[in-house]
Write an enzyme that holds these catalytic residues in place. Sequence first.
Site, short mmCIF file in Angstrom:
data_model
loop_
_atom_site.label_atom_id
_atom_site.label_comp_id
_atom_site.label_asym_id
_atom_site.label_seq_id
_atom_site.Cartn_x
_atom_site.Cartn_y
_atom_site.Cartn_z
N SER A 153 80.21 133.96 -26.15
CA SER A 153 80.97 134.75 -25.18
C SER A 153 81.91 133.82 -24.43
O SER A 153 82.75 133.17 -25.05
CB SER A 153 80.03 135.50 -24.24
OG SER A 153 80.75 136.40 -23.42
N THR A 154 81.79 133.74 -23.12
CA THR A 154 82.73 132.95 -22.32
C THR A 154 82.76 131.50 -22.78
O THR A 154 81.74 130.82 -22.82
CB THR A 154 82.33 132.99 -20.83
OG1 THR A 154 82.13 134.35 -20.45
CG2 THR A 154 83.40 132.37 -19.97
N HIS A 160 82.40 137.87 -27.92
CA HIS A 160 82.81 138.91 -26.98
C HIS A 160 84.30 138.76 -26.69
O HIS A 160 84.72 137.80 -26.05
CB HIS A 160 82.02 138.80 -25.67
CG HIS A 160 80.55 139.00 -25.84
ND1 HIS A 160 79.62 138.50 -24.96
CD2 HIS A 160 79.84 139.64 -26.81
CE1 HIS A 160 78.40 138.84 -25.36
NE2 HIS A 160 78.51 139.52 -26.49
N ASP A 199 72.87 138.42 -23.75
CA ASP A 199 73.07 139.01 -25.07
C ASP A 199 72.72 137.99 -26.14
O ASP A 199 73.15 136.84 -26.09
CB ASP A 199 74.53 139.45 -25.25
CG ASP A 199 74.76 140.15 -26.57
OD1 ASP A 199 73.83 140.84 -27.06
OD2 ASP A 199 75.86 140.02 -27.13
N MET A 231 78.04 134.00 -20.63
CA MET A 231 77.31 134.54 -19.48
C MET A 231 76.36 135.63 -19.94
O MET A 231 76.65 136.36 -20.89
CB MET A 231 78.32 135.12 -18.49
CG MET A 231 77.71 135.56 -17.17
SD MET A 231 77.49 134.16 -16.05
CE MET A 231 77.24 135.04 -14.50
#
Length: 358
Positions: free
Chosen positions: A176-177, A202, A298, A295
Amino acid sequence: MTAGRTRQVLVVDDSAVVRETLSALINRHPQLEVMATAKDPYEAAERMREQIPDVITLDVEMPRMDGISFLRRLMSQRPIPVVICSSLVGQGTETLLAALESGAVDIVQKPAVGTKRFLEESAILIQDKVLAAAHARLPSGSGRKSVQRMPTNRAQSRPPRAMVKTTQTIVAIGSSTGGTEALREILTALPPFSPPILIVQHMPEHFTGAFAERLSQQSQITVREARDGDRALRGTALVAPGNHHLMLTRSGAEYRVKVAEGPLVSRHRPSADVLFRSVAKYAGKNAVGVILTGMGSDGAQGLKEMRSSGAHTIGQDEASCVVYGMSRAAKAAGAVVEEMPLSDISDALVELGRESAA
């Protein structure tokens, strides 16, 4: 991740409606506070003389100076986490991908019309992205630079691990991030005949195709957006399309993928949990799971299912994560067999996939 102090946000957008709407929804989060707004980068610089924000939301198309130019100046002088908030699509997608390469932490895609309603309906997503960016660790100096490299022998210096015994290894990655640059570092270092790779990053809809194409141009393997029914092939990485889940299936001796809509899982679509659970079901011990920077949680439970099914699982370590959230959650859940720096993961995948090439 602990609540800690309230994170200060600077909203930079030439639209008064966007500035007002973003400020309102960001201020609704107990850990976020908008310290100021600005209609362009010059006004943003004035605000920053008074107070340095923890994170900036930044539009791209603005008067006097565009957002990308401001981002690059910012990253070369005083790096601050930035979330790009833009309506650019099509050719503009390349601009936003360049923003990620220049140091932006994440992207929120605004629609060309109905922006206020979209932002209000997307409040949780935007709050999550801004909070993640506020916790991001950025390198000092200029923006992040991707470096292409060939696999080294670094992995051979680590203590030997139990090898995955398989005739076809499937690699599943969730991030993600900060994940766009982490994936770039891993994929550009892999040799051409690497095991099939399935990726959940993401990312907004409409961006994953261009992101995959750019990675493919920089890599020895083929990287592209996944299509429903695609075979999982050696030398190919398939990226989940934005706003769609990616799952592994099996037909006889062939691994294929399923791309489908569906409800949010672990607050995301695509979700790493969905991918990992499907890989646990259909590949079992013939798989390697990797969870990277990001973050939230998930992927933690899905990776745990992969480990329980006999797969080898890897977590990116805290020191090399932009945000040590997803990896931390997976480690806390007992899902990670071994944790390692980002720079070692490509070598580990080569080592773990060597058995299947024999």
